[in-house]
Design an enzyme around this catalytic site. Structure first.
Site, PDB file in Angstrom:
ATOM      1  CE  LYS A  22      -5.058   2.916  -2.290  1.00  0.00           C
ATOM      2  NZ  LYS A  22      -4.074   2.524  -2.867  1.00  0.00           N
ATOM      3  CG  ASP A  57      -0.984   5.047  -2.522  1.00  0.00           C
ATOM      4  OD1 ASP A  57      -0.269   5.781  -2.151  1.00  0.00           O
ATOM      5  OD2 ASP A  57      -1.757   3.648  -2.702  1.00  0.00           O
ATOM      6  CE  LYS A  96       2.140   3.338   0.305  1.00  0.00           C
ATOM      7  NZ  LYS A  96       1.129   3.753  -1.148  1.00  0.00           N
ATOM      8  CG  ASP A 107      13.855  11.611  -6.071  1.00  0.00           C
ATOM      9  OD1 ASP A 107      15.532  12.127  -5.866  1.00  0.00           O
ATOM     10  OD2 ASP A 107      13.720  10.852  -6.862  1.00  0.00           O
ATOM     11  CB  THR A 165       0.979  -1.951   7.256  1.00  0.00           C
ATOM     12  OG1 THR A 165       1.073  -2.503   5.905  1.00  0.00           O
ATOM     13  CG2 THR A 165       0.380  -0.816   7.912  1.00  0.00           C
ATOM     14  NE  ARG A 193      -8.738  -6.725  -1.781  1.00  0.00           N
ATOM     15  CZ  ARG A 193      -7.630  -7.723  -1.388  1.00  0.00           C
ATOM     16  NH1 ARG A 193      -6.894  -8.782  -1.769  1.00  0.00           N
ATOM     17  NH2 ARG A 193      -6.791  -7.148  -0.795  1.00  0.00           N
TER      18      ARG A 193
HETATM   19  O1  C5P Z   1      -8.650  -4.642  -1.510  1.00  0.00           O
HETATM   20  P1  C5P Z   1      -8.314  -3.793  -0.389  1.00  0.00           P
HETATM   21  O2  C5P Z   1      -9.147  -3.544   0.364  1.00  0.00           O
HETATM   22  O3  C5P Z   1      -7.671  -4.209   1.201  1.00  0.00           O
HETATM   23  O4  C5P Z   1      -7.760  -2.609  -1.034  1.00  0.00           O
HETATM   24  C1  C5P Z   1      -6.566  -1.844   0.166  1.00  0.00           C
HETATM   25  C2  C5P Z   1      -6.374  -0.841  -0.598  1.00  0.00           C
HETATM   26  O5  C5P Z   1      -5.104  -0.305   0.511  1.00  0.00           O
HETATM   27  C3  C5P Z   1      -4.712  -1.321  -1.750  1.00  0.00           C
HETATM   28  O6  C5P Z   1      -4.713  -0.135  -2.738  1.00  0.00           O
HETATM   29  C4  C5P Z   1      -3.728  -1.375  -0.783  1.00  0.00           C
HETATM   30  O7  C5P Z   1      -2.114  -1.464  -1.556  1.00  0.00           O
HETATM   31  C5  C5P Z   1      -3.370   0.140   0.076  1.00  0.00           C
HETATM   32  N1  C5P Z   1      -2.863  -0.157   1.369  1.00  0.00           N
HETATM   33  C6  C5P Z   1      -3.125  -1.274   1.661  1.00  0.00           C
HETATM   34  N2  C5P Z   1      -1.799  -1.159   3.200  1.00  0.00           N
HETATM   35  C7  C5P Z   1      -1.367  -0.572   3.602  1.00  0.00           C
HETATM   36  C8  C5P Z   1      -1.354   0.651   2.958  1.00  0.00           C
HETATM   37  C9  C5P Z   1      -1.775   0.782   1.480  1.00  0.00           C
HETATM   38  O8  C5P Z   1      -4.125  -2.395   2.077  1.00  0.00           O
HETATM   39  N3  C5P Z   1      -1.023  -0.785   4.421  1.00  0.00           N
END
Ligand code: C5P
Length: 234
Positions: free
Chosen positions: A32, A59, A61, A64, A118, A209
């Site tokens: 992503k 990603d 989003k 427009d 979220t 992560r």
């Molecule tokens: O490191 P981690 O697993 O928390 O990364 C989650 C990814 O998903 C990040 O790119 C974050 O921006 C994205 N994301 C999220 N929660 C959401 C929408 C997107 O963690 N509700």
């Protein structure tokens, strides 16, 4: 879905992102690319990742007027991305225009909707004039996405079961907020394990992560695959 793991490349620059990608296998995961990395590196990185054989979820989003979103979706498809997303709050005409822009492509990318961020709770929803609970809004906007030809939505794993029941088996549910039991939570609060997310109906798991921060990212992927194999066998 095969290869359900999407690794979130949340890095400030190309060198950092590619240092991780060098250690990943396109047969085992997808990638992503989000707003920060894309804004810093531009489309060249996306094209390079596609060239290396990775499925890329762009990603950005899009939100427009319908014509602008349709052209942006075409531009993303021209980069060779496998999946992209738009904001459902852009409305039915915008969603339909995005779908139509991709419909004629030989390798049509998947088009996914973002429902309610979220990060927004009841108060923020009310402040922008959306009545009802976050869940009611998510369900309404996900239904709107399906009615207008989108392939699925991004949602919290906790919403997956209800959306799966609402929208049927073909609609793709893409879930972030995933933490294997062995990984640190970081700043995520409402987290779900990979196995629970898939049990609740998620098709694709966005994971950052736990993989990007692991000493051996491929081993982290292998552990998650093993956990998911347990669900498939059950
Ligand atoms: O490191 P981690 O697993 O928390 O990364 C989650 C990814 O998903 C990040 O790119 C974050 O921006 C994205 N994301 C999220 N929660 C959401 C929408 C997107 O963690 N509700």
């Amino acid at each position: 879905m095969d290869k359900p793991i999407i690794v979130a490349l949340d890095y400030p620059g190309r060198a950092e992102a590619e240092a991780l990608v060098d250690r990943l296998d396109p047969n085992r995961c997808r990638l992503k690319v989000g707003k920060e990395l894309f804004t810093r590196t531009g489309p060249a990185l996306v094209e390079a990742l596609v060239e290396r054989g990775f499925d890329v979820f762009l990603d950005l989003k899009f939100h427009d007027i319908p014509n602008t979103v349709a052209r942006a979706c075409e531009a993303a498809a021209d980069l060779g991305v496998w999946m992209m997303n738009v904001h459902c709050l852009g409305g039915p005409r915008m969603l339909a225009a995005a779908g139509e822009a991709l419909a004629a492509r030989e390798h049509r990318p998947l088009l996914i909707g973002v429902t309610v961020l979220t990060s927004m709770g009841d108060e923020e929803l009310a402040a922008v004039g959306l009545s009802g609970s976050p869940e009611q809004n998510v369900r309404r906007l996900a239904a709107l996405a399906r009615e207008n030809g989108l392939d699925g939505v991004v949602c919290s794993a906790r919403e997956a079961a209800v959306l799966r029941a609402d929208l049927g088996g073909q609609f793709k549910l893409v879930t972030p907020g995933i933490r294997p039991a062995w990984a640190a939570k970081g700043d995520q609060t409402r987290i779900t394990t990979p196995a629970d997310a898939v049990r609740d109906g998620a098709d694709l798991l966005v994971i950052g992560r736990p993989i990007t921060g692991a000493p051996d990212p491929l081993e982290a992927i292998a552990r998650i695959e093993q956990e998911l194999a347990g669900v498939a066998a059950a």
